[in-house]
Design a protein around this motif. Structure first.
Motif, PDB file in Angstrom:
ATOM      1  N   ALA A   1      36.028  57.960  73.229  1.00 58.60           N
ATOM      2  CA  ALA A   1      34.899  58.498  72.761  1.00 58.60           C
ATOM      3  C   ALA A   1      35.125  60.279  72.515  1.00 58.60           C
ATOM      4  O   ALA A   1      33.964  60.584  71.909  1.00 58.60           O
ATOM      5  N   GLY A   2      36.187  60.616  72.811  1.00 61.04           N
ATOM      6  CA  GLY A   2      36.169  62.324  72.707  1.00 61.04           C
ATOM      7  C   GLY A   2      34.999  63.076  73.420  1.00 61.04           C
ATOM      8  O   GLY A   2      34.447  64.017  73.014  1.00 61.04           O
ATOM      9  N   LEU A   3      34.773  62.735  74.843  1.00 57.12           N
ATOM     10  CA  LEU A   3      33.681  63.246  75.723  1.00 57.12           C
ATOM     11  C   LEU A   3      33.833  64.821  75.677  1.00 57.12           C
ATOM     12  O   LEU A   3      34.964  65.301  75.968  1.00 57.12           O
ATOM     13  N   GLU A   4      32.932  65.562  75.371  1.00 57.08           N
ATOM     14  CA  GLU A   4      33.201  67.023  75.378  1.00 57.08           C
ATOM     15  C   GLU A   4      31.621  67.252  75.994  1.00 57.08           C
ATOM     16  O   GLU A   4      30.498  67.223  75.666  1.00 57.08           O
ATOM     17  N   ASP A   5      31.637  68.165  77.110  1.00 58.00           N
ATOM     18  CA  ASP A   5      30.708  68.339  77.909  1.00 58.00           C
ATOM     19  C   ASP A   5      29.609  67.292  78.281  1.00 58.00           C
ATOM     20  O   ASP A   5      28.557  67.492  78.333  1.00 58.00           O
ATOM     21  N   GLY A   6      30.319  66.383  78.469  1.00 65.44           N
ATOM     22  CA  GLY A   6      29.530  65.296  78.884  1.00 65.44           C
ATOM     23  C   GLY A   6      28.812  64.487  77.820  1.00 65.44           C
ATOM     24  O   GLY A   6      27.941  63.500  77.971  1.00 65.44           O
ATOM     25  N   VAL A   7      29.208  64.810  76.534  1.00 67.43           N
ATOM     26  CA  VAL A   7      28.513  64.399  75.417  1.00 67.43           C
ATOM     27  C   VAL A   7      29.439  63.514  74.573  1.00 67.43           C
ATOM     28  O   VAL A   7      30.601  63.915  74.203  1.00 67.43           O
ATOM     29  N   SER A   8      29.173  62.354  74.294  1.00 69.95           N
ATOM     30  CA  SER A   8      30.163  61.524  73.718  1.00 69.95           C
ATOM     31  C   SER A   8      30.041  61.756  72.055  1.00 69.95           C
ATOM     32  O   SER A   8      28.823  61.973  71.489  1.00 69.95           O
ATOM     33  N   TYR A   9      31.158  61.273  71.394  1.00 65.23           N
ATOM     34  CA  TYR A   9      31.346  61.522  70.031  1.00 65.23           C
ATOM     35  C   TYR A   9      30.916  60.172  69.278  1.00 65.23           C
ATOM     36  O   TYR A   9      30.699  60.110  68.113  1.00 65.23           O
ATOM     37  N   PHE A  10      30.499  59.313  70.162  1.00 62.15           N
ATOM     38  CA  PHE A  10      29.903  57.862  69.777  1.00 62.15           C
ATOM     39  C   PHE A  10      28.467  57.950  69.978  1.00 62.15           C
ATOM     40  O   PHE A  10      27.938  58.000  71.070  1.00 62.15           O
ATOM     41  N   TYR A  11      27.734  57.067  69.060  1.00 64.19           N
ATOM     42  CA  TYR A  11      26.253  56.866  69.384  1.00 64.19           C
ATOM     43  C   TYR A  11      26.188  55.405  70.439  1.00 64.19           C
ATOM     44  O   TYR A  11      25.438  55.094  71.105  1.00 64.19           O
ATOM     45  N   ASP A  12      26.950  54.357  69.567  1.00 63.48           N
ATOM     46  CA  ASP A  12      27.060  53.152  70.225  1.00 63.48           C
ATOM     47  C   ASP A  12      28.397  52.692  70.328  1.00 63.48           C
ATOM     48  O   ASP A  12      29.305  53.407  70.696  1.00 63.48           O
ATOM     49  N   ASP A  13      28.648  51.497  70.041  1.00 66.80           N
ATOM     50  CA  ASP A  13      30.033  50.798  70.423  1.00 66.80           C
ATOM     51  C   ASP A  13      30.964  51.228  69.018  1.00 66.80           C
ATOM     52  O   ASP A  13      32.349  51.024  69.255  1.00 66.80           O
ATOM     53  N   ASP A  14      30.773  51.686  67.995  1.00 68.06           N
ATOM     54  CA  ASP A  14      31.475  51.570  66.987  1.00 68.06           C
ATOM     55  C   ASP A  14      30.967  53.089  66.031  1.00 68.06           C
ATOM     56  O   ASP A  14      31.517  53.245  64.985  1.00 68.06           O
ATOM     57  N   HIS A  15      29.658  53.616  66.089  1.00 74.92           N
ATOM     58  CA  HIS A  15      29.299  54.562  65.269  1.00 74.92           C
ATOM     59  C   HIS A  15      29.354  55.884  65.749  1.00 74.92           C
ATOM     60  O   HIS A  15      28.933  56.134  66.956  1.00 74.92           O
ATOM     61  N   LEU A  16      29.550  56.791  65.191  1.00 75.08           N
ATOM     62  CA  LEU A  16      29.672  58.357  65.637  1.00 75.08           C
ATOM     63  C   LEU A  16      28.309  58.881  65.980  1.00 75.08           C
ATOM     64  O   LEU A  16      27.383  58.411  65.296  1.00 75.08           O
ATOM     65  N   SER A  17      28.188  59.758  67.009  1.00 79.89           N
ATOM     66  CA  SER A  17      27.018  60.657  67.200  1.00 79.89           C
ATOM     67  C   SER A  17      26.920  61.537  66.261  1.00 79.89           C
ATOM     68  O   SER A  17      27.813  61.588  65.532  1.00 79.89           O
ATOM     69  N   LEU A  18      26.032  62.596  66.241  1.00 78.89           N
ATOM     70  CA  LEU A  18      25.729  63.515  65.350  1.00 78.89           C
ATOM     71  C   LEU A  18      26.947  64.336  65.694  1.00 78.89           C
ATOM     72  O   LEU A  18      27.595  65.103  64.649  1.00 78.89           O
ATOM     73  N   ARG A  19      27.245  64.638  67.169  1.00 78.24           N
ATOM     74  CA  ARG A  19      28.429  65.535  67.366  1.00 78.24           C
ATOM     75  C   ARG A  19      29.747  65.052  67.152  1.00 78.24           C
ATOM     76  O   ARG A  19      30.486  65.748  66.380  1.00 78.24           O
ATOM     77  N   GLY A  20      30.005  63.780  66.897  1.00 78.68           N
ATOM     78  CA  GLY A  20      31.240  63.094  66.370  1.00 78.68           C
ATOM     79  C   GLY A  20      31.380  63.036  64.906  1.00 78.68           C
ATOM     80  O   GLY A  20      32.227  63.399  64.567  1.00 78.68           O
ATOM     81  N   SER A  21      30.106  63.068  64.224  1.00 82.89           N
ATOM     82  CA  SER A  21      30.038  63.211  63.051  1.00 82.89           C
ATOM     83  C   SER A  21      30.498  64.856  62.396  1.00 82.89           C
ATOM     84  O   SER A  21      31.535  64.834  61.381  1.00 82.89           O
ATOM     85  N   HIS A  22      30.047  65.616  63.114  1.00 80.06           N
ATOM     86  CA  HIS A  22      30.354  67.027  62.829  1.00 80.06           C
ATOM     87  C   HIS A  22      31.942  67.320  63.036  1.00 80.06           C
ATOM     88  O   HIS A  22      32.490  67.777  62.383  1.00 80.06           O
ATOM     89  N   TYR A  23      32.339  66.871  64.117  1.00 85.02           N
ATOM     90  CA  TYR A  23      33.791  66.915  64.741  1.00 85.02           C
ATOM     91  C   TYR A  23      34.656  66.235  63.643  1.00 85.02           C
ATOM     92  O   TYR A  23      35.617  66.856  63.296  1.00 85.02           O
ATOM     93  N   ILE A  24      34.512  64.937  63.005  1.00 81.65           N
ATOM     94  CA  ILE A  24      35.375  64.157  62.089  1.00 81.65           C
ATOM     95  C   ILE A  24      35.093  64.787  60.894  1.00 81.65           C
ATOM     96  O   ILE A  24      36.374  65.141  60.179  1.00 81.65           O
ATOM     97  N   PHE A  25      34.103  65.196  60.238  1.00 82.08           N
ATOM     98  CA  PHE A  25      34.186  65.639  59.130  1.00 82.08           C
ATOM     99  C   PHE A  25      34.592  67.053  59.246  1.00 82.08           C
ATOM    100  O   PHE A  25      35.573  67.363  58.084  1.00 82.08           O
ATOM    101  N   GLY A  26      34.519  67.821  60.257  1.00 81.40           N
ATOM    102  CA  GLY A  26      35.317  69.231  60.268  1.00 81.40           C
ATOM    103  C   GLY A  26      36.867  68.875  60.121  1.00 81.40           C
ATOM    104  O   GLY A  26      37.526  69.414  59.542  1.00 81.40           O
ATOM    105  N   LYS A  27      37.108  68.073  60.905  1.00 78.12           N
ATOM    106  CA  LYS A  27      38.888  67.650  60.688  1.00 78.12           C
ATOM    107  C   LYS A  27      39.181  67.132  59.604  1.00 78.12           C
ATOM    108  O   LYS A  27      40.265  67.478  58.587  1.00 78.12           O
ATOM    109  N   PHE A  28      38.079  66.402  58.725  1.00 79.45           N
ATOM    110  CA  PHE A  28      38.572  65.944  57.288  1.00 79.45           C
ATOM    111  C   PHE A  28      38.407  67.116  56.244  1.00 79.45           C
ATOM    112  O   PHE A  28      39.165  67.204  55.587  1.00 79.45           O
ATOM    113  N   SER A  29      37.565  68.082  56.458  1.00 76.19           N
ATOM    114  CA  SER A  29      37.679  69.275  55.598  1.00 76.19           C
ATOM    115  C   SER A  29      38.828  70.262  55.719  1.00 76.19           C
ATOM    116  O   SER A  29      39.546  70.462  54.851  1.00 76.19           O
TER     117      SER A  29
END
Length: 707
Positions: A666-694
């Motif tokens: 889940a890529g926990l960062e400061d207690g906040v998960s990169y996932f919203y549920d069992d397979d979808h990214l949270s907003l934080r996770g979306s920001h992280y992965i799209f940043g890596k994509f860029s």
């Protein structure tokens, strides 16, 4: 009121019907507590429907004939029968939820309390999830859908029968016609929309009306078929008994009762959550209940088993037992963050029986049979109105985030999800630019632009939306999104699960590629098209982890496609779509999906304010070996797609940024998960992965990477 006398006549009490109520409620309780132990236990609700239709119609028919029917007293009786226990369970659920639930959960509970108080739970649930979906297990008031059906029947049916009586219409004819219309809608709708058919009153009324028809026949045609029944009874007696046996009607009654019992046992054993239900399968519990009731109280099974003191006692408390059992089991599921242990479920069932008995003795009996009927009715209606408004107010106030149970540290995982394209209402899924571009509306379509001159077009299902919804919420990164949840972006192939109708799913999914091609023609600024879907699920045809055991998919071309090969069709579908994009001279990028963690992400980062067992939270980490096994076929398929398109696509390995050599998570960062549920990214996770994509895209597009 049809008479100056407002007092309704009571029908003769039958203890065997209370025994049948016991069978109905216990089957539902066992199914909810131990679904693998009695897979068809949910058909107990259908038994209740028949019983309710029989008893209520008997009261209406008999009092219309005697001129003693009164709408006022009829509904006053309904209020005193139903409101006391329901108000208590709603209030108890609200009070417990105050201390146990987080804001989003408490908000939903408030909505369901309001719906339960208004007897429209079936309509609210109709717009959410199916009765057998995983998320339904965490809705403490899910079971009130059936109460909504019954109360809606009690509103419509008495007026219809009263009007038919006043107009001198044949009551049986009216009953049969309405039942046939309802059954037709049930059979027609079960394949078109199984969820709507399950919850809709017009597709369920036929079950109650079968009880109504039985009531009419019992009252007005009891002796009409006496000669035929006598002959049939005599014949059955000659078949069953060795010596001459008196044709007293009991042999026929016993036969009817045992056939009804056989149908119920067959239904409990064969029917399961994977069936298209109600549909034709609901005929089994309906007919079983009708035969048992029609057999009469003197049939051996009815007299000996159903009229047994224990069976009657359970039947007497069946209504409060039905109301109590599911909130207890559901709250246990919520607090445990997984299916509770067998011991916890046994305790919940035992507690529900105790609460049901106490509710019957201390609440139901004094209110139903005491004095002051008019004042009781008024007070109960006022209390129901208050509890409904409290629930609705809690919904409007987003579950009262100030509560101790919902401290900010508990909810920060979800605070950044609000306002994203994936989790907003469907009204927000299509923006003004897209509306102008399409010139028409498409159900289920997600179409969003962050600029009028996008450089990147992202295409796919909800995993395409999750990839960019941080960008969309901020209006950043010059991109556009075209997606439909649960759909592969294929020209003609359709991914479908067992609960979906092919024609409906096909019309929903096959709009994606035509819209994509139109957007490419009309927006020449687009330089690259990014495909993103939950590939592992489509290729393997199944969900991941305990959360999605029931989530299965087939990739097919038409409804007669019985033996699909998901792997090969995933490849051929993507190759066809990618080749269409390559004709425009655009760069195609394929996103190899992020990991599926297989558990609810919130379970990994939040401590419940109330716990049943003191166990460690799951860590939302998937062993790398398990991840690789899950994704082996999917990654091979991606390689085949690349080869089939002559290596003209770029592949972005999104999973690599959430995996290391030993695990993916889940890529926990400061207690906040990169996932919203069992397979979808949270907003934080979306920001992280799209940043890596860029970053990846910049490197992949640099001159050095092309050499």
């Amino acid at each position: 009121m049809t008479s100056a006398n407002p007092h309704l006549l009571h029908i003769k009490y039958r203890p065997d019907i209370d025994g049948l109520r016991a069978v109905a409620v216990l089957s539902v309780v066992v199914f909810h507590a131990f679904p693998n132990g009695l897979k068809g236990g949910f058909i107990g609700v259908d038994i209740f429907f028949v019983i309710s239709g029989y008893l209520i119609s008997s009261i209406i028919f008999q009092n219309l004939e005697k001129g003693t029917f009164s709408f006022g007293e009829f509904y006053a009786r309904r209020v005193k029968r139903i409101f006391p226990s329901l108000i208590l369970v709603l209030a108890a659920s609200y009070a417990f939820g105050w201390f146990a639930l987080f804001a989003d959960e408490y908000k939903e509970l408030g909505k369901h309390i309001a719906a339960g108080a208004g007897f429209v739970s079936n309509f609210i649930l109709w717009g959410e999830d199916g009765y057998f979906d995983y998320s339904a297990e965490t809705k403490p008031l899910l079971h009130l859908w059936s109460l909504g059906i019954e109360e809606q029947f009690y509103i419509v049916w008495p007026f219809l029968i009263w009007l038919a009586w006043r107009r001198n219409f044949n009551i049986l004819t009216v009953t049969v016609l309405v039942a046939l219309a309802s059954f037709y809608l049930n059979m027609r709708g079960i394949r078109l929309d199984s969820v709507a058919t399950f919850y809709s009153p017009q597709t369920r009324f036929w079950e109650l009306l079968c009880g109504s028809m039985l009531a009419w026949l019992a009252l007005y045609r009891k002796g009409a078929y006496a000669p035929f029944r006598a002959k049939l009874d005599a014949w059955l007696a000659s078949v069953v008994y060795r010596e001459t046996h008196e044709a007293d009607g009991r042999t026929l009654a016993n036969a009817l009762s045992f056939i009804g019992l056989f149908l119920l046992v067959y239904g409990f054993s064969i029917i399961n959550r994977n069936f298209y239900f109600p549909g034709k399968w609901a005929v089994i519990p309906m007919l079983g209940a009708v035969l048992i009731i029609s057999a009469g109280p003197q049939a051996w099974f009815n007299r000996t088993v159903l009229s047994n003191r224990l069976a009657v006692w359970v039947g007497v408390i069946s209504f409060p037992l039905y109301l109590w059992h599911w909130p207890l089991l559901s709250f246990a599921r919520v607090l445990e963050t997984e299916v509770p242990s067998v011991n916890i479920r046994l305790v919940a069932v035992a507690l529900s029986v105790l609460l049901a008995w106490l509710t019957y003795r201390l609440v139901e009996q004094p209110i139903r049979f005491g004095k002051g009927n008019k004042s009781k009715t008024a007070v109960l209606m006022g209390m129901m109105l208050i509890i409904g408004n409290i629930g609705y107010f809690s919904y409007l106030k987003d579950g009262f985030e100030f509560r101790q149970a919902d401290a900010p540290s508990k909810t920060k995982l979800f605070a950044d999800v609000k306002g994203t394209v994936l989790f907003n209402t469907p009204d927000d899924w299509v923006d003004d630019i897209c509306k102008a571009e399409l010139g028409a509306s498409y159900e289920y379509l997600i179409c969003r632009f962050t600029t009028s001159t996008p450089k990147t077009l992202v295409v796919g299902d909800s995993h395409a939306a999750q990839f960019v919804y941080d960008s969309i919420s901020k209006g950043a990164n010059d991109l556009a999104l075209v997606a439909v949840n649960g759909c592969l972006p294929f020209v003609d192939l359709v991914a479908i699960n067992p609960y979906e109708e092919f024609s409906d799913k096909a019309s929903r999914c096959r709009v994606v590629m035509p819209i994509v091609l139109k957007v490419l023609r009309d927006f020449p600024s687009i330089q690259q098209v990014v495909f993103a879907t939950r590939g592992a699920m489509y290729v393997d045809g199944s969900g991941y982890g305990d959360v999605e055991k029931k989530n299965t998919y087939r990739i097919i071309k038409d409804p007669n496609d019985l033996l699909p090969e998901n792997y090969n069709r995933f490849i051929s579908g993507y190759v066809a779509s990618i080749n269409e994009i390559l004709k425009f001279g655009k760069q195609v990028i394929f996103v190899e999906d992020v990991p599926e963690i297989g558990v609810e992400a919130r379970s990994c980062v939040e401590d419940r304010p109330i716990k049943i067992t003191d166990k460690e939270r799951p860590d939302c980490i998937v062993p790398r070996k398990s991840f690789d096994q899950r994704n082996t076929n999917y990654r091979h398929a991606v390689g085949s797609i690349n080869a089939a398109t002559e290596n003209r696509i770029k592949i972005f390995p999104a999973y690599e940024y959430l995996c290391d050599e030993s695990s993916c998570g889940a890529g926990l960062e400061d207690g906040v998960s990169y996932f919203y549920d069992d397979d979808h990214l949270s907003l934080r996770g979306s920001h992280y992965i799209f940043g890596k994509f860029s970053e990846w895209l910049t490197k992949a597009s640099s001159p050095s990477s092309k050499n």
